[in-house]
Scaffold this motif. Structure first.
Motif, mmCIF file in Angstrom:
data_model
loop_
_atom_site.group_PDB
_atom_site.id
_atom_site.type_symbol
_atom_site.label_atom_id
_atom_site.label_comp_id
_atom_site.label_asym_id
_atom_site.label_seq_id
_atom_site.Cartn_x
_atom_site.Cartn_y
_atom_site.Cartn_z
ATOM 1 N N ASN A 51 21.329 63.010 -36.263
ATOM 2 C CA ASN A 51 20.208 63.404 -37.102
ATOM 3 C C ASN A 51 18.928 62.784 -36.540
ATOM 4 N N ILE A 52 18.046 63.630 -36.011
ATOM 5 C CA ILE A 52 16.770 63.116 -35.501
ATOM 6 C C ILE A 52 15.591 63.550 -36.365
ATOM 7 N N ALA A 53 15.876 64.176 -37.508
ATOM 8 C CA ALA A 53 14.800 64.580 -38.410
ATOM 9 C C ALA A 53 14.003 63.346 -38.812
ATOM 10 N N ASP A 54 12.706 63.443 -38.643
ATOM 11 C CA ASP A 54 11.766 62.374 -38.998
ATOM 12 C C ASP A 54 11.940 61.100 -38.172
ATOM 13 N N GLN A 55 12.728 61.150 -37.108
ATOM 14 C CA GLN A 55 12.881 59.992 -36.219
ATOM 15 C C GLN A 55 11.815 60.060 -35.131
ATOM 16 N N LYS A 56 11.311 58.902 -34.753
ATOM 17 C CA LYS A 56 10.294 58.843 -33.709
ATOM 18 C C LYS A 56 10.966 58.892 -32.335
ATOM 19 N N ILE A 57 10.513 59.852 -31.526
ATOM 20 C CA ILE A 57 11.035 60.030 -30.183
ATOM 21 C C ILE A 57 9.855 60.084 -29.232
ATOM 22 N N LEU A 58 9.973 59.366 -28.131
ATOM 23 C CA LEU A 58 8.895 59.318 -27.145
ATOM 24 C C LEU A 58 9.291 60.101 -25.903
ATOM 25 N N ILE A 59 8.390 60.955 -25.454
ATOM 26 C CA ILE A 59 8.532 61.613 -24.164
ATOM 27 C C ILE A 59 7.503 60.986 -23.237
ATOM 28 N N VAL A 60 7.976 60.461 -22.115
ATOM 29 C CA VAL A 60 7.078 59.899 -21.110
ATOM 30 C C VAL A 60 6.948 60.937 -20.010
ATOM 31 N N GLY A 61 5.747 61.379 -19.788
ATOM 32 C CA GLY A 61 5.465 62.462 -18.847
ATOM 33 C C GLY A 61 4.782 63.583 -19.605
ATOM 34 N N GLY A 62 3.829 64.238 -18.949
ATOM 35 C CA GLY A 62 3.042 65.231 -19.663
ATOM 36 C C GLY A 62 3.017 66.602 -19.045
ATOM 37 N N GLY A 63 3.987 66.916 -18.171
ATOM 38 C CA GLY A 63 4.022 68.210 -17.503
ATOM 39 C C GLY A 63 4.928 69.214 -18.193
ATOM 40 N N GLN A 64 5.298 70.243 -17.452
ATOM 41 C CA GLN A 64 6.099 71.336 -18.013
ATOM 42 C C GLN A 64 7.505 70.898 -18.425
ATOM 43 N N ASP A 65 8.132 69.989 -17.676
ATOM 44 C CA ASP A 65 9.453 69.489 -18.084
ATOM 45 C C ASP A 65 9.358 68.783 -19.435
ATOM 46 N N ALA A 66 8.301 68.011 -19.625
ATOM 47 C CA ALA A 66 8.082 67.331 -20.905
ATOM 48 C C ALA A 66 7.839 68.343 -22.022
ATOM 49 N N PHE A 67 7.081 69.374 -21.732
ATOM 50 C CA PHE A 67 6.803 70.403 -22.741
ATOM 51 C C PHE A 67 8.078 71.130 -23.159
ATOM 52 N N LYS A 68 8.956 71.461 -22.202
ATOM 53 C CA LYS A 68 10.230 72.107 -22.537
ATOM 54 C C LYS A 68 11.073 71.210 -23.449
ATOM 55 N N LYS A 69 11.124 69.924 -23.129
ATOM 56 C CA LYS A 69 11.885 68.981 -23.957
ATOM 57 C C LYS A 69 11.263 68.898 -25.352
ATOM 58 N N LEU A 70 9.959 68.859 -25.417
ATOM 59 C CA LEU A 70 9.247 68.807 -26.694
ATOM 60 C C LEU A 70 9.612 69.996 -27.575
ATOM 61 N N LYS A 71 9.636 71.197 -27.010
ATOM 62 C CA LYS A 71 9.960 72.393 -27.794
ATOM 63 C C LYS A 71 11.364 72.301 -28.376
ATOM 64 N N ILE A 72 12.312 71.774 -27.619
ATOM 65 C CA ILE A 72 13.679 71.608 -28.130
ATOM 66 C C ILE A 72 13.701 70.612 -29.276
ATOM 67 N N LEU A 73 13.070 69.472 -29.091
ATOM 68 C CA LEU A 73 13.090 68.418 -30.112
ATOM 69 C C LEU A 73 12.392 68.852 -31.395
ATOM 70 N N GLN A 74 11.360 69.648 -31.284
ATOM 71 C CA GLN A 74 10.647 70.111 -32.473
ATOM 72 C C GLN A 74 11.533 70.996 -33.348
ATOM 73 N N ARG A 75 12.507 71.685 -32.769
ATOM 74 C CA ARG A 75 13.421 72.525 -33.559
ATOM 75 C C ARG A 75 14.305 71.682 -34.473
ATOM 76 N N PHE A 76 14.389 70.394 -34.225
ATOM 77 C CA PHE A 76 15.239 69.508 -35.012
ATOM 78 C C PHE A 76 14.413 68.533 -35.849
ATOM 79 N N ASP A 77 13.151 68.854 -36.051
ATOM 80 C CA ASP A 77 12.256 68.127 -36.962
ATOM 81 C C ASP A 77 12.024 66.667 -36.583
ATOM 82 N N ALA A 78 12.120 66.357 -35.298
ATOM 83 C CA ALA A 78 11.843 64.996 -34.847
ATOM 84 C C ALA A 78 10.337 64.751 -34.833
#
Length: 148
Positions: free
Chosen positions: A11-38
């Motif tokens: 359960n990652i809902a409302d959990q703080k998660i850090l992505i280090v890096g600001g390019g397209q790989d980071a953006f793809k990971k961000l889109k996945i994590l947002q689907r789980f309300d992190a």
């Protein structure tokens, strides 16, 4: 040391998660994590426009271990071997779960190929060894079950 990852759901809902890096790989990971309300935040020297426009907090600063204190997990999308190894050491010391993009040997966890619809999630894992085969099999299952 050979890795042997246990597939689990966390359960990652409302959990703080850090992505280090600001390019397209980071953006793809961000889109996945947002689907789980992190609660995702991004830290990078340069953050791409897609991340800036995603609504998440982002910090255009260099990585430093002092930023780790408040996170459950960290995804590094830097593709910088030396810094990635330092991030692994820092996360282990801080008790933060760590994933290094495309480097399963450095990871404490890997993410499976995921399809999520409502409360149904299909996840196919390959122990971090064959991402494209995991994606292919996930898609076969999704198509067979006619899940949109």
């Amino acid at each position: 040391m050979k890795k042997n990852f246990l597939p689990i759901s966390i359960n990652i809902a409302d959990q703080k998660i850090l992505i280090v890096g600001g390019g397209q790989d980071a953006f793809k990971k961000l889109k996945i994590l947002q689907r789980f309300d992190a609660e995702v935040e991004v830290l990078a020297l340069k953050v791409c426009d897609e991340i800036k426009n995603s609504g998440v907090k982002f910090y255009e600063v260099a990585y430093h271990k002092k930023y780790l204190k408040k996170y459950l997990m960290l995804y590094s999308c830097l593709n910088n071997d030396e810094l990635d190894k330092q991030i692994v050491k820092d996360c282990n010391k801080a008790g933060v779960l760590v994933n290094i993009h495309d480097k399963p040997d450095l990871c404490q966890f890997v993410s499976p190929a995921i399809h999520k619809q409502g409360n149904i999630t299909i996840a196919v894992a390959s122990n971090g060894e064959n991402v494209y085969e995991s994606i292919r099999i996930r898609n076969l299952i999704k198509d067979k079950l006619q899940i949109n």
